[in-house]
Scaffold this motif. Sequence first.
Motif, mmCIF file in Angstrom:
data_model
loop_
_atom_site.group_PDB
_atom_site.id
_atom_site.type_symbol
_atom_site.label_atom_id
_atom_site.label_comp_id
_atom_site.label_asym_id
_atom_site.label_seq_id
_atom_site.Cartn_x
_atom_site.Cartn_y
_atom_site.Cartn_z
ATOM 1 N N THR A 184 47.443 -82.968 -12.352
ATOM 2 C CA THR A 184 48.678 -83.662 -11.958
ATOM 3 C C THR A 184 48.452 -85.124 -11.572
ATOM 4 N N TYR A 185 47.244 -85.640 -11.762
ATOM 5 C CA TYR A 185 46.928 -86.976 -11.249
ATOM 6 C C TYR A 185 47.838 -88.060 -11.835
ATOM 7 N N ASN A 186 48.312 -88.919 -10.944
ATOM 8 C CA ASN A 186 49.077 -90.099 -11.314
ATOM 9 C C ASN A 186 48.639 -91.211 -10.367
ATOM 10 N N GLU A 187 48.206 -92.331 -10.906
ATOM 11 C CA GLU A 187 47.580 -93.348 -10.066
ATOM 12 C C GLU A 187 48.502 -93.903 -8.986
ATOM 13 N N LEU A 188 49.806 -93.862 -9.214
ATOM 14 C CA LEU A 188 50.752 -94.312 -8.189
ATOM 15 C C LEU A 188 51.133 -93.187 -7.234
ATOM 16 N N ASN A 189 51.510 -92.048 -7.792
ATOM 17 C CA ASN A 189 52.065 -90.974 -6.970
ATOM 18 C C ASN A 189 51.009 -90.180 -6.210
ATOM 19 N N SER A 190 49.836 -90.011 -6.793
ATOM 20 C CA SER A 190 48.792 -89.241 -6.111
ATOM 21 C C SER A 190 48.264 -89.969 -4.885
ATOM 22 N N ALA A 191 48.463 -91.265 -4.832
ATOM 23 C CA ALA A 191 48.013 -92.035 -3.674
ATOM 24 C C ALA A 191 48.892 -91.800 -2.443
ATOM 25 N N GLY A 241 56.650 -77.449 -7.293
ATOM 26 C CA GLY A 241 55.255 -77.047 -7.364
ATOM 27 C C GLY A 241 54.953 -76.289 -8.652
ATOM 28 N N PRO A 242 53.747 -76.452 -9.180
ATOM 29 C CA PRO A 242 52.585 -77.078 -8.552
ATOM 30 C C PRO A 242 52.415 -78.557 -8.869
ATOM 31 N N MET A 243 53.495 -79.245 -9.220
ATOM 32 C CA MET A 243 53.382 -80.653 -9.598
ATOM 33 C C MET A 243 53.222 -81.535 -8.357
ATOM 34 N N ILE A 244 53.055 -82.836 -8.573
ATOM 35 C CA ILE A 244 52.640 -83.746 -7.497
ATOM 36 C C ILE A 244 53.673 -83.845 -6.380
ATOM 37 N N SER A 245 54.951 -83.630 -6.699
ATOM 38 C CA SER A 245 55.978 -83.686 -5.656
ATOM 39 C C SER A 245 55.704 -82.692 -4.539
ATOM 40 N N GLU A 246 55.127 -81.545 -4.897
ATOM 41 C CA GLU A 246 54.854 -80.498 -3.905
ATOM 42 C C GLU A 246 53.868 -80.981 -2.851
ATOM 43 N N VAL A 247 52.759 -81.575 -3.254
ATOM 44 C CA VAL A 247 51.753 -82.005 -2.273
ATOM 45 C C VAL A 247 52.213 -83.248 -1.515
ATOM 46 N N ILE A 248 53.090 -84.036 -2.110
ATOM 47 C CA ILE A 248 53.695 -85.140 -1.368
ATOM 48 C C ILE A 248 54.500 -84.577 -0.195
ATOM 49 N N GLU A 249 55.211 -83.472 -0.445
ATOM 50 C CA GLU A 249 56.023 -82.871 0.612
ATOM 51 C C GLU A 249 55.168 -82.161 1.661
ATOM 52 N N ASP A 298 48.260 -78.603 -3.697
ATOM 53 C CA ASP A 298 48.063 -77.315 -3.033
ATOM 54 C C ASP A 298 49.057 -76.275 -3.548
ATOM 55 N N CYS A 299 49.473 -76.416 -4.783
ATOM 56 C CA CYS A 299 50.192 -75.435 -5.606
ATOM 57 C C CYS A 299 51.590 -75.125 -5.080
ATOM 58 N N GLY A 300 51.698 -74.315 -4.020
ATOM 59 C CA GLY A 300 52.989 -74.021 -3.412
ATOM 60 C C GLY A 300 53.827 -72.974 -4.125
ATOM 61 N N MET A 301 53.311 -72.380 -5.187
ATOM 62 C CA MET A 301 54.135 -71.436 -5.951
ATOM 63 C C MET A 301 54.438 -70.161 -5.175
ATOM 64 N N CYS A 302 53.517 -69.732 -4.314
ATOM 65 C CA CYS A 302 53.807 -68.536 -3.510
ATOM 66 C C CYS A 302 54.889 -68.820 -2.477
ATOM 67 N N ILE A 303 54.984 -70.073 -2.033
ATOM 68 C CA ILE A 303 56.030 -70.458 -1.086
ATOM 69 C C ILE A 303 57.390 -70.469 -1.781
ATOM 70 N N CYS A 315 41.951 -69.105 -5.112
ATOM 71 C CA CYS A 315 43.110 -69.930 -4.765
ATOM 72 C C CYS A 315 42.724 -71.402 -4.720
ATOM 73 N N TYR A 316 41.632 -71.708 -4.035
ATOM 74 C CA TYR A 316 41.246 -73.109 -3.857
ATOM 75 C C TYR A 316 40.725 -73.730 -5.156
ATOM 76 N N ILE A 317 40.081 -72.933 -5.988
ATOM 77 C CA ILE A 317 39.642 -73.444 -7.290
ATOM 78 C C ILE A 317 40.858 -73.911 -8.098
ATOM 79 N N LYS A 318 41.943 -73.128 -8.032
ATOM 80 C CA LYS A 318 43.166 -73.527 -8.730
ATOM 81 C C LYS A 318 43.721 -74.815 -8.148
ATOM 82 N N TRP A 319 43.666 -74.976 -6.837
ATOM 83 C CA TRP A 319 44.108 -76.224 -6.212
ATOM 84 C C TRP A 319 43.328 -77.411 -6.778
#
Length: 354
Positions: A53-60, A155-163, A299-304, A289-293
């Motif tokens: 999901t890396y994006n040089e602007l959003n992942s920061a 999730g599991p896209m970058i918006s999820e870990v931003i939140e 941090d995925c968030g699909m179970c949430i 779980c963490y390998i998938k992260w």
Amino acid sequence: MKRVDERDTMFARANYQKGSQAYEDYYMKNPHKKSIDDSIRSRPNLCEEGTMTYNELNSAIPEASFQFLGDIIHLCEGKINPEKIICSKKVITKRIKGLAKKYGANLVGITKLQDYHFYTHRGRHEENYGEKINCNHKYAIVFACEMDKDMINRGPMISEVIETSKCYVDTAIVGMILSYYIRNLGYDARNHMDSNYLLIPGLVAKDAGLGEIGRNTILTTKEYGSRVRLGVVSTDLELEIDEPITFGLEDFCRLCKNCAFTCPSQSLSNETEKFSNDKVNWIVNQETCYIKWRYLGTDCGMCIASCPFSQEMESIKKVDTFKGNEQLIGEVLSEFRKKYGKRPFVPGNPDWLR
């Protein structure tokens, strides 16, 4: 309940660098974990280039949140006013709960601390690796901050870990204000926040009446499901406590199994019964779980997101408890699947991230 050693958690193990004292000590005692942990550390970290999901602007953005949290860890403990303010338990409890909500907490509860709430030893940071945890605080104030539903449903896209990272900041700020306030009143207080917990927030929150622990092994609230982040302030200030609650989550999870079926790494149990032969069946395989992260970069968030309680469904709101009522549970699951299919998913980023 048996206490957990923080050194055995995946978040701690992922930080042990070859050649460090922590690395040498841990894998001397746990050689069977060395191979998989070395493999995990060889992968890009969350939000880093090379993840899906890396994006040089959003992942920061989440990276900035975690850096900020790291920079304020030293403020979790502080000087105590030598002049103690005397107040009634009822008044100060009301004041503290109100203050927590004023600073953004959605749910607040208080419980007496128990031995099983605490880790046995610290493990996240080299400077205090292996320290025995001895905390003489009597009470814990635990609070939950809601995570935005549409962001988590991305999730599991970058918006999820931003939140999720944003809400770690939210809980850290609430905890800082409460702990500063209590120390100003002349009592000791410690803020337990991301990467600086001496205890397990989910267990504290369960005992303080915020929710129950479900199949996905994290706290599930009646109001927001698993879509919350938790913070805790421990203190020696005398407070009124809350009682644990139940809304029949175990019965619900026994039939639902959404989180187990949608987990992309199959890290959650789909066993029907939570307990059998004195064994807890509903556990998470933290390695897979963490390998998938690390592959995803979030941090995925699909179970949430896949938990019906996380979706603010009217058929859940109108029910006090699901305990012993398979018909009600079936109605909720039918509504969920009709509306969301296997799980909710909001494609794309919000406008401000495009």
